[in-house]
Design a protein around this motif. Structure first.
Motif, PDB file in Angstrom:
ATOM      1  N   THR A  50       0.837  -1.203   0.000  1.00  0.00           N
ATOM      2  CA  THR A  50       0.000   0.000   0.000  1.00  0.00           C
ATOM      3  C   THR A  50       0.869   1.250   0.000  1.00  0.00           C
ATOM      4  O   THR A  50       0.634   2.195  -0.754  1.00  0.00           O
ATOM      5  N   LEU A  51       1.888   1.254   0.838  1.00  0.00           N
ATOM      6  CA  LEU A  51       2.787   2.395   0.905  1.00  0.00           C
ATOM      7  C   LEU A  51       3.608   2.530  -0.371  1.00  0.00           C
ATOM      8  O   LEU A  51       3.783   3.637  -0.899  1.00  0.00           O
ATOM      9  N   THR A  54       1.438   4.006  -3.008  1.00  0.00           N
ATOM     10  CA  THR A  54       1.265   5.439  -2.746  1.00  0.00           C
ATOM     11  C   THR A  54       2.489   6.218  -3.210  1.00  0.00           C
ATOM     12  O   THR A  54       2.365   7.249  -3.875  1.00  0.00           O
ATOM     13  N   TRP A  76       2.764  11.992   1.274  1.00  0.00           N
ATOM     14  CA  TRP A  76       2.377  10.604   1.497  1.00  0.00           C
ATOM     15  C   TRP A  76       1.461  10.478   2.712  1.00  0.00           C
ATOM     16  O   TRP A  76       0.535   9.676   2.715  1.00  0.00           O
ATOM     17  N   THR A  80      -2.433   8.954   2.671  1.00  0.00           N
ATOM     18  CA  THR A  80      -2.784   7.770   3.448  1.00  0.00           C
ATOM     19  C   THR A  80      -3.618   8.100   4.680  1.00  0.00           C
ATOM     20  O   THR A  80      -3.949   7.208   5.460  1.00  0.00           O
ATOM     21  N   TRP A  86      -8.437   7.138  -0.915  1.00  0.00           N
ATOM     22  CA  TRP A  86      -7.227   6.535  -1.467  1.00  0.00           C
ATOM     23  C   TRP A  86      -7.519   5.609  -2.635  1.00  0.00           C
ATOM     24  O   TRP A  86      -6.849   5.665  -3.664  1.00  0.00           O
ATOM     25  N   TRP A 157      -5.606  -3.540   1.346  1.00  0.00           N
ATOM     26  CA  TRP A 157      -5.236  -2.122   1.276  1.00  0.00           C
ATOM     27  C   TRP A 157      -5.833  -1.327   2.429  1.00  0.00           C
ATOM     28  O   TRP A 157      -5.227  -0.365   2.901  1.00  0.00           O
ATOM     29  N   LEU A 161      -3.200   0.844   4.695  1.00  0.00           N
ATOM     30  CA  LEU A 161      -3.179   2.311   4.795  1.00  0.00           C
ATOM     31  C   LEU A 161      -2.804   2.808   6.186  1.00  0.00           C
ATOM     32  O   LEU A 161      -1.871   3.605   6.318  1.00  0.00           O
ATOM     33  N   HIS A 165       0.666   4.727   7.181  1.00  0.00           N
ATOM     34  CA  HIS A 165       0.540   6.074   7.732  1.00  0.00           C
ATOM     35  C   HIS A 165       1.239   6.180   9.092  1.00  0.00           C
ATOM     36  O   HIS A 165       2.013   7.109   9.328  1.00  0.00           O
TER      37      HIS A 165
END
Length: 171
Positions: A50-51, A54, A76, A80, A86, A157, A161, A165
């Motif tokens: 997910t990161l 992003t 970022w 997130t 997202w 996902w 997130l 984050h």
């Protein structure tokens, strides 16, 4: 033989997905540094992918290999953040990148293909995890507030997130 082009290709030779690999490396390092979850778990993979997605998709200028992580953290973090759409943003960025690739006549971008594969896994894989959004209409049986014992099947996902984050906040 070394590739001659700066993008990892050499006249039809091996295409190296450097932007995706760099995004994945940054995400991996952020999550490992945060020590939020064991590296060997699917939850870690969800957070990393997910990161990485992003990071990769936010690189509109195509300069990922030259960025400084600290200068990008605010962007970022906002992407997130809880409540940010997202999933819709991911779809919009994929459409834009696909259109750009078609205009260039480049249908085989290895970075984009790895990003799409990560997205397919994140969107189609569900993990049994603490319900991070008890206020959702489909969870009316759960009282407001976070109950760590209330577990639900959640797309990867949606778990990735908050992990990504939080890892950035701990960086």
């Amino acid at each position: 033989m070394q590739p001659e082009g700066s993008n990892g290709t050499s006249d039809g030779g091996l295409a190296v997905p450097m932007a995706w690999l760099y995004a994945e490396y940054i995400a991996d390092e952020l999550l490992r540094t945060g020590r939020l979850i064991p590296v060997s778990t699917l939850e870690f993979r969800a957070g990393r992918d997910t990161l990485a997605l992003t990071i990769y998709l936010s690189d509109a200028a195509g300069e990922l290999s030259g960025i400084r992580v600290v200068s990008q953290l605010d962007e970022w973090l906002s992407l997130t953040a809880y409540g940010h759409p997202w999933r819709d943003w991911v779809h919009t960025r994929f459409l834009a990148l696909g259109e750009e690739a078609r205009e260039r006549g480049d249908g085989g971008d290895p970075d984009l293909e790895l990003a799409r594969a990560a997205w397919r896994w994140l969107d189609s894989t569900e993990l049994f995890a603490t319900n991070l959004d008890p206020g959702r209409p489909d969870h009316t049986d759960i009282p407001p507030g976070l109950d760590e014992n209330a577990r639900v099947w959640t797309p990867a996902w949606q778990l990735g997130l908050p992990l990504g984050h939080l890892a950035m906040h701990l960086f």
